[in-house]
Design a protein around this motif. Structure first.
Motif, PDB file in Angstrom:
ATOM      1  N   PRO A  46     -13.614  -0.962   1.878  1.00 29.80           N
ATOM      2  CA  PRO A  46     -12.741  -0.167   1.018  1.00 29.80           C
ATOM      3  C   PRO A  46     -13.320  -0.071  -0.383  1.00 29.80           C
ATOM      4  O   PRO A  46     -13.799  -1.063  -0.930  1.00 29.80           O
ATOM      5  CB  PRO A  46     -11.431  -0.954   1.012  1.00 29.80           C
ATOM      6  N   SER A  47     -13.288   1.134  -0.949  1.00 28.38           N
ATOM      7  CA  SER A  47     -13.828   1.296  -2.295  1.00 28.38           C
ATOM      8  C   SER A  47     -12.744   0.963  -3.294  1.00 28.38           C
ATOM      9  O   SER A  47     -11.665   1.535  -3.280  1.00 28.38           O
ATOM     10  CB  SER A  47     -14.318   2.725  -2.505  1.00 28.38           C
ATOM     11  N   SER A  49     -12.813   1.179  -6.624  1.00 23.64           N
ATOM     12  CA  SER A  49     -12.645   1.991  -7.831  1.00 23.64           C
ATOM     13  C   SER A  49     -11.706   3.164  -7.573  1.00 23.64           C
ATOM     14  O   SER A  49     -10.854   3.476  -8.404  1.00 23.64           O
ATOM     15  CB  SER A  49     -14.007   2.480  -8.324  1.00 23.64           C
ATOM     16  N   ALA A  51      -9.290   3.285  -5.428  1.00 28.95           N
ATOM     17  CA  ALA A  51      -7.930   2.766  -5.323  1.00 28.95           C
ATOM     18  C   ALA A  51      -7.364   2.508  -6.707  1.00 28.95           C
ATOM     19  O   ALA A  51      -6.200   2.814  -6.989  1.00 28.95           O
ATOM     20  CB  ALA A  51      -7.932   1.475  -4.508  1.00 28.95           C
ATOM     21  N   LEU A  52      -8.209   1.989  -7.585  1.00 24.55           N
ATOM     22  CA  LEU A  52      -7.742   1.707  -8.945  1.00 24.55           C
ATOM     23  C   LEU A  52      -7.401   3.008  -9.668  1.00 24.55           C
ATOM     24  O   LEU A  52      -6.378   3.101 -10.358  1.00 24.55           O
ATOM     25  CB  LEU A  52      -8.818   0.931  -9.703  1.00 24.55           C
ATOM     26  N   VAL A 188      -5.491   6.524   2.859  1.00 26.61           N
ATOM     27  CA  VAL A 188      -6.887   6.187   3.154  1.00 26.61           C
ATOM     28  C   VAL A 188      -7.448   5.283   2.075  1.00 26.61           C
ATOM     29  O   VAL A 188      -8.047   4.240   2.366  1.00 26.61           O
ATOM     30  CB  VAL A 188      -7.735   7.471   3.263  1.00 26.61           C
ATOM     31  N   ILE A 189      -7.227   5.665   0.805  1.00 27.23           N
ATOM     32  CA  ILE A 189      -7.967   5.001  -0.274  1.00 27.23           C
ATOM     33  C   ILE A 189      -7.353   3.659  -0.622  1.00 27.23           C
ATOM     34  O   ILE A 189      -8.062   2.681  -0.837  1.00 27.23           O
ATOM     35  CB  ILE A 189      -8.038   5.933  -1.495  1.00 27.23           C
ATOM     36  N   VAL A 190      -6.007   3.608  -0.681  1.00 24.08           N
ATOM     37  CA  VAL A 190      -5.395   2.348  -1.106  1.00 24.08           C
ATOM     38  C   VAL A 190      -5.245   1.388   0.065  1.00 24.08           C
ATOM     39  O   VAL A 190      -5.462   0.192  -0.082  1.00 24.08           O
ATOM     40  CB  VAL A 190      -4.042   2.621  -1.791  1.00 24.08           C
ATOM     41  N   PHE A 191      -4.874   1.904   1.233  1.00 29.10           N
ATOM     42  CA  PHE A 191      -4.600   1.000   2.354  1.00 29.10           C
ATOM     43  C   PHE A 191      -5.623   1.119   3.469  1.00 29.10           C
ATOM     44  O   PHE A 191      -5.392   0.642   4.580  1.00 29.10           O
ATOM     45  CB  PHE A 191      -3.196   1.243   2.885  1.00 29.10           C
ATOM     46  N   GLY A 192      -6.714   1.773   3.202  1.00 27.58           N
ATOM     47  CA  GLY A 192      -7.774   1.854   4.193  1.00 27.58           C
ATOM     48  C   GLY A 192      -7.333   2.514   5.486  1.00 27.58           C
ATOM     49  O   GLY A 192      -7.892   2.256   6.540  1.00 27.58           O
ATOM     50  N   GLY A 193      -6.336   3.385   5.399  1.00 31.46           N
ATOM     51  CA  GLY A 193      -5.898   4.096   6.591  1.00 31.46           C
ATOM     52  C   GLY A 193      -5.077   3.246   7.530  1.00 31.46           C
ATOM     53  O   GLY A 193      -4.985   3.545   8.715  1.00 31.46           O
TER      54      GLY A 193
END
Lengths: 278, 226
Positions: A46-47, A49, A51-52, A188-193
């Motif tokens: 997971p990226s 940045s 998510a931030l 997708v971005i915060v919880f990785g899908g």
């Protein structure tokens, strides 16, 4: 300090309108960033940045929208908002963990949108996720989607869609489309899908078929949000009609835009007996 | 890194004597999330190369497990930090603190009322169910039966709540809820110079972290987009 007892709430001022516009701009900018930077390679983990950026951007938008809208809401609306929040949570749990991919966690938000207008609906959506995150913090990143749902519900009421109730399901579908489009990149971005319940099952199904992560999550979001918002909008409209007119006509928004059918004609028998279960 | 955050927030929860509550609340959220993360990414991860086990279409891959682990750990950190706060905080004090910092008083009202209502509504729903059962409601297994039962319980609840909200509005109005100006609070927030200093340090530090991560990310996207 010579206040009258019945002084009106401070209505819109240029500064507040500016803050509201800035808040909407923050939502749009964050969303655009997430779309552009959507991770092509999920394998590297997971990226952090993105998510931030998502959390900071939507958090900033939340603060701006609160500052812009909250002080302008009339007291009748303000008193309704906590009720709507509780309805969201209680009715959402009522449906709970069935295997139908709907959550029905925005009935209260949509109801406020119908009765009190787009800005009240958007505020309710934001507040709902804020309050819910006291029990389940993983809903907080989806606040922007909840705000969009409330705003669209208010907009459709203002356009007279609730009055012509055969259009309500269509408005629900449109809202579901927007909500899914907003929620998918966040998921997708915060919880990785990762999603729980039936939406998670749909994602797993598409992943099993070899689809990419973004693809699967987007499909999962659309298959759950479209029917969910359709049902939510219809149920909220049914509730709005089930309420006694004494309650609904208290709202200036309902009176001014004639949101509910039959509000003008008096003496309609169906209206006065609309709540047989109470 | 996420483990450190987890440990720190659990330590803070222990210091605030809410460790049990915070852990229970966090487990309720994190355990289903972790199970689904394992089911989705652990079993189906087409990008994975290192296959550990395969059952038909499901393949357990090392990459998938690592990915699921990373996501779960990150989410758990987020959840535990926030729940350590929300189980510890006393809502009246939070409200006083927010108002003192110039947050619109309406936000405090909505927060505290919603959190207060949440507990009474469950009780009220129970009472409505009992009343409807006394009138002969039987919840049937079939889907239409469930919908009828839900309608019989939800509609009275919504009517009651909306009506009450309508009655609360004039009362709030009479107490000057909508007026601008300073609010006084019955509750005082406990505060000290050390706490204030620590807050400033933490605020600056988190701002620095956010900026240091966000600026390269945004610049990278803007640069790559052109």
């Amino acid at each position: 300090m010579s206040h009258q007892l019945t002084v009106d709430a401070p209505r819109r001022s240029p500064l507040r309108t500016f803050l509201t516009i800035l808040g909407v701009a923050a939502v749009v900018a964050t969303y655009a960033f997430l779309i552009v930077s959507e991770p092509a390679d999920v394998v590297n983990g997971p990226s952090a940045s993105s998510a931030l950026v998502a959390l900071v951007g939507f958090g900033l938008a939340m603060v701006l929208l609160f500052a812009g809208i909250l002080p302008t809401l009339p007291t009748t609306t303000l008193a309704l908002i906590p009720v709507a929040l509780v309805l969201n949570i209680v009715l959402g749990q009522f449906v709970g963990s069935t295997l139908v991919p709907i959550y029905l966690d925005s009935i209260g938000t949509v109801l406020v949108g119908y009765l009190a207008g787009p800005s009240a609906g958007a505020t309710t959506g934001l507040l709902s996720n804020l309050v819910w995150s006291f029990f389940n913090p993983s809903v907080l990143p989806f606040a922007a989607g909840a705000a969009a749902i409330g705003a669209l519900a208010g907009l459709s009421a203002r356009l007279g869609i609730v009055r012509r109730f055969y259009l309500v399901p269509i408005a629900g579908l449109v809202t579901g489309f927007v909500a899914a489009a907003i929620a998918a990149p966040i998921a997708v971005i915060v919880f990785g899908g990762t999603a729980t319940g039936a939406t998670g099952a749909i994602i797993a199904l598409f992943r099993a078929a070899g689809e990419g992560l973004v693809q699967s999550v987007t499909t999962g979001a659309f298959t759950s949000d479209l029917p969910d918002k359709l049902v939510t909008f219809s149920v909220a409209a049914a509730l709005a009609y089930a309420l006694p007119r004494r309650s609904t006509q208290r709202f200036e928004f309902v009176r001014r835009y004639r949101v509910l059918a039959g509000a003008k004609r008096t003496g309609e028998p169906a209206d006065s007996k609309a709540a047989p279960a109470a | 890194m996420w483990l450190a955050v987890l440990a720190a927030s659990l330590g803070a929860a222990a210091a605030g004597r809410v460790l049990g509550k915070a852990v229970t609340a966090a487990l309720v959220v994190v355990v289903p999330f972790a199970l689904w993360a394992l089911a989705i990414h652990g079993l189906f991860f087409p990008e994975g190369r290192t296959v550990l086990a395969a059952f038909g279409p499901a393949r357990v891959t090392a990459e998938g497990l690592a990915y699921a682990g990373g996501i779960v750990l990150r989410t758990a950190a987020l959840v535990v930090v926030m729940l350590a706060f929300s189980t510890w905080v006393e809502v009246p004090v939070l409200r006083a603190a927010l108002v003192r910092r110039g947050v619109p008083a309406q936000l405090g009202y909505v927060l505290s009322t919603a959190l207060g209502l949440a507990s009474t509504v469950a009780e009220r729903l129970e009472r409505i169910r009992e009343a409807q059962e006394a009138r002969g409601l039987v919840v049937r297994q079939s889907l239409p039966g469930r919908i009828v039962a839900a309608r019989l319980q939800v509609v009275p609840l919504v009517l009651q709540l909306v009506d009450e909200a309508g009655e609360r509005a004039p009362a709030l109005e009479a107490r000057g809820q909508a007026l601008p100006g300073r609010r006084t609070s019955y509750v005082d927030e406990p505060d000290s110079r050390a706490q204030r200093a620590l807050r400033w340090v933490l605020a600056v530090a988190s701002l620095a972290v956010v900026v240091s991560v966000m600026v390269p990310a945004v610049a990278g996207v803007l640069g790559g987009g052109r």
